[in-house]
Design a protein around this motif. Structure first.
Motif, short mmCIF file in Angstrom:
data_model
loop_
_atom_site.label_atom_id
_atom_site.label_comp_id
_atom_site.label_asym_id
_atom_site.label_seq_id
_atom_site.Cartn_x
_atom_site.Cartn_y
_atom_site.Cartn_z
N TYR A 86 0.85 -1.19 0.00
CA TYR A 86 0.00 0.00 0.00
C TYR A 86 0.88 1.24 0.00
O TYR A 86 1.99 1.21 0.53
CB TYR A 86 -0.91 0.03 1.24
N ILE A 87 0.37 2.31 -0.56
CA ILE A 87 1.06 3.59 -0.48
C ILE A 87 0.89 4.08 0.96
O ILE A 87 -0.24 4.22 1.44
CB ILE A 87 0.48 4.62 -1.48
N SER A 88 2.00 4.32 1.63
CA SER A 88 1.94 4.78 3.02
C SER A 88 2.37 6.24 3.17
O SER A 88 2.15 6.84 4.21
CB SER A 88 2.78 3.89 3.94
N LYS A 89 2.98 6.80 2.15
CA LYS A 89 3.31 8.24 2.14
C LYS A 89 3.28 8.69 0.69
O LYS A 89 3.87 8.07 -0.18
CB LYS A 89 4.68 8.49 2.76
N GLU A 90 2.56 9.78 0.46
CA GLU A 90 2.39 10.29 -0.91
C GLU A 90 3.66 10.93 -1.44
O GLU A 90 4.63 11.12 -0.70
CB GLU A 90 1.22 11.27 -0.92
N ALA A 91 3.65 11.24 -2.72
CA ALA A 91 4.82 11.77 -3.41
C ALA A 91 5.37 13.02 -2.73
O ALA A 91 4.63 13.92 -2.33
CB ALA A 91 4.46 12.08 -4.86
N HIS A 92 6.68 13.01 -2.64
CA HIS A 92 7.44 14.14 -2.11
C HIS A 92 8.84 14.06 -2.72
O HIS A 92 9.20 13.04 -3.30
CB HIS A 92 7.49 14.09 -0.57
#
Length: 157
Positions: free
Chosen positions: A64-70
């Motif tokens: 799962y994505i746990s932190k969005e794009a940065h």
């Protein structure tokens, strides 16, 4: 919730590495289209983890994505293999997301099997010459893939 497919070479970073680490940053992406897809990812989106450039390429697990794009700090790190001289902390060109291990498949859902499914015609993964490391999985393709994923009940997180 969106569904994504993310490719990794298992000798670089495998589903077993993700399982061991639980969470990991997906960095080093240096393709603008893949980067733009990563910018669309939202926390909680499902990831099909795919092993590429190996003896048996295919889907090997989920995350799962746990932190969005940065911003991906490797792009301005001169010691990194992912260094980009056109990028800086003030003007980063590249992003990363964080993913969290979910489950491992009992066996790889191979590219050969995926290519054999007529319902997946048009899915970029099975298109000849597709080398994109990050791609969305449209609902119509997910409906074909989901029922044939065989999860290892002992490997869920």
């Amino acid at each position: 919730m969106a569904i994504w497919l993310m490719k990794s070479e298992p000798d670089e970073f495998s589903i077993n590495d993700l399982k061991q680490n639980t969470r990991e940053y997906w960095n080093g992406v240096r393709n603008f289209q893949a980067r733009n897809f990563m910018r669309q990812m939202r926390e909680g989106d499902l990831v099909l983890f795919y092993h590429s450039s190996c003896k048996t390429p295919g889907i090997v697990g989920t995350a799962y994505i746990s932190k969005e794009a940065h911003p991906d700090p490797s792009c301005w790190d001169t010691q990194s293999v992912y260094f980009d001289p056109k990028s800086s902390p003030d003007a980063p060109r590249w992003d990363q997301v964080q993913i969290r291990f979910d489950n491992k498949l009992k066996k790889t859902l191979t590219l050969t099997t995926l290519k054999s499914l007529a319902e997946l015609n048009g899915f970029p993964l099975v298109a000849k010459g597709n080398r994109l490391s990050v791609m969305p999985v449209e609902d119509k393709y997910w409906k074909v893939i989901q029922p044939i994923l065989e999860f290892d009940a002992t490997d869920s997180h």
